[in-house]
Design an enzyme around this catalytic site. Structure first.
Site, PDB file in Angstrom:
ATOM      1  CE  LYS A 188       5.311 -49.059 -18.649  1.00 20.07           C
ATOM      2  NZ  LYS A 188       6.852 -49.069 -18.865  1.00 20.07           N
TER       3      LYS A 188
HETATM    4  C1  PLP Z   1       8.096 -48.236 -18.722  1.00 22.07           C
HETATM    5  C2  PLP Z   1       8.477 -47.466 -19.959  1.00 22.07           C
HETATM    6  C3  PLP Z   1      10.119 -47.918 -20.492  1.00 22.07           C
HETATM    7  C4  PLP Z   1      10.958 -48.746 -19.771  1.00 22.07           C
HETATM    8  O1  PLP Z   1      10.508 -50.097 -19.816  1.00 22.07           O
HETATM    9  P1  PLP Z   1      11.344 -51.046 -18.826  1.00 22.07           P
HETATM   10  O2  PLP Z   1      10.876 -52.505 -19.330  1.00 22.07           O
HETATM   11  O3  PLP Z   1      11.162 -50.579 -17.574  1.00 22.07           O
HETATM   12  O4  PLP Z   1      12.704 -50.802 -19.144  1.00 22.07           O
HETATM   13  C5  PLP Z   1      10.668 -47.265 -21.593  1.00 22.07           C
HETATM   14  N1  PLP Z   1       9.661 -46.190 -22.328  1.00 22.07           N
HETATM   15  C6  PLP Z   1       8.769 -45.964 -21.576  1.00 22.07           C
HETATM   16  C7  PLP Z   1       7.769 -44.934 -22.507  1.00 22.07           C
HETATM   17  C8  PLP Z   1       7.752 -46.502 -20.765  1.00 22.07           C
HETATM   18  O5  PLP Z   1       6.543 -46.210 -20.206  1.00 22.07           O
END
Ligand code: PLP
Length: 386
Positions: A188
């Protein structure tokens, strides 16, 4: 990165600052939720710039979404509307609570949930709407709030891609929705390895999430060792979860947050450079944010034009042969066996998501990639597509 090295589609940028902060945490003896997590939450609120916000650090965005929906009372018999064009985490948390998921199609340009289809999907059982700010472009929150408010529906933003992004000049996280959830997963826009932040202005909901974040205990471990009550005493008021963030992860987050403005600049620069360099090719580049708005550029998702003489799968294969990593965001939920079978979903029900899915791929975009890395991607696309 040399010509021979594999160029992944995403990579975190971690430096000596994160290493020093982790070392400091380890030496302090306090490695689980404690002073650094608290500082991280405060710094995050300062970054968003809204004193009225509660910011709760959690060990994933998935955990944050689960906590938020639970705190708003989503449960068996309820329906929650979300986009089919997302990662399964957005929807699975609704099922954790025994509620039903109503998947709807996306806007063909923004690839975010289409508010007109949300309106059609609302029933007397609908309790909440969970939009996703796809790739870092804000979903149409004002339109969703206009649907939600008169009907008493909650809007909980999945902002896993949207740190930082804006809507009507305001940062996602400070909008008028009921809660917003960010992700610090490894790929991210900033990372803590695994982690997330759930943000709300609702005092009662924040209190419930705080309790449910740690076993349904009425105060967290840090408080326990600092308050007037004896250290051994605590009260369990609900069957809570184990969703707290560690101070080791928070240490990474504190340093990543200080770098976030630079990370954003780099992503904006690379996105603008891609747009210019790819304009002559049979591709649709992702839309920019509207004038004056911020796009977080978590992903750079290109779509093959109908006149391209190659399929998406072939393009991915040929890029891979040139040492260039890509991904597809996402295989829509209506195609996943669990969701497809549970709700008898068919591709024809989601024409915009289908068309996007068939033609899309995410090409490398991360802050640590060099201009030369990007040139490699651009040259490969030119070679393959012309
Ligand atoms: C990465 C992601 C998640 C989940 O995030 P985590 O921190 O891995 O639980 C949820 N929704 C979207 C759209 C994502 O890209």
């Amino acid at each position: 990165m040399s010509q021979e090295a594999f160029l992944p589609f995403a990579l975190p940028e971690l430096g000596d600052e994160e290493i020093a902060e982790i070392a400091d945490t380890l030496k302090s003896g306090w490695i689980t939720t404690g002073p650094k997590t608290r500082r991280f939450e405060e710094s995050f609120r300062t970054f968003l710039g809204d004193e009225a916000l509660h910011c709760l650090a959690v060990n994933s965005a998935t955990a944050g979404l689960h906590l938020a929906l639970e705190a708003f009372g989503v449960g068996p018999g309820d329906e929650v509307i979300t986009t089919t064009h997302t990662f399964t985490a957005t929807a699975e948390v609704i099922r954790y609570l025994g509620a039903d998921v109503t998947l709807v199609d996306i806007d063909p340009n923004s690839l975010c949930i289409n508010p007109l289809l949300v309106e059609e999907a609302i029933t007397p059982r609908t309790k909440a709407i969970v939009p996703v700010h796809y790739a870092g472009l804000s979903a149409d929150i004002p339109a969703l709030l206009k649907l939600a408010r008169p009907r008493g529906l909650k809007v909980i933003e999945d902002a896993a891609h949207a740190l930082p992004a804006t809507s009507e000049g305001r940062l996602v996280g400070t909008l008028d929705s009921d809660a917003t959830v960010f992700s610090f997963y490894a790929n991210k826009t900033m990372t803590t390895g695994e982690g997330g932040m759930v943000v709300t202005r609702d005092d009662a909901v924040a209190k419930r999430m705080k309790v449910m974040r740690l076993h349904g205990i009425d105060r967290d471990a840090f408080d326990r060792f600092r308050s007037e009550r004896p250290a051994w005493y605590y009260e369990v008021v609900a069957p809570g979860f184990k969703y707290n963030l560690t101070d080791i992860a928070a240490a990474i987050g504190l340093m990543q947050l200080t770098k976030l403005p630079r990370f954003l600049q780099r992503r904006q620069y690379l996105a603008a450079r891609y747009r210019k360099a790819l304009q002559a090719l049979p591709l649709v580049c992702p839309p920019d944010a509207p004038e004056g708005e911020v796009h977080a550029w978590h992903l750079y998702v290109i779509r093959l034009s109908p006149n391209a003489r190659i399929t998406r799968d072939e393009l991915i294969q040929q890029l891979s042969e040139r040492g260039i990593g890509t991904s597809v965001h996402y295989i829509p939920l209506h195609r996943q066996p669990y969701w497809r079978d549970l709700y008898e979903l068919k591709p024809e029900m989601f024409p915009c998501s289908e068309a996007a899915y068939q033609s899309m791929l995410s090409i490398p975009l991360f802050t640590a990639m060099t201009d030369q890395d990007q040139d490699r991607v651009v040259e490969a696309l030119h070679e393959i597509l012309t």
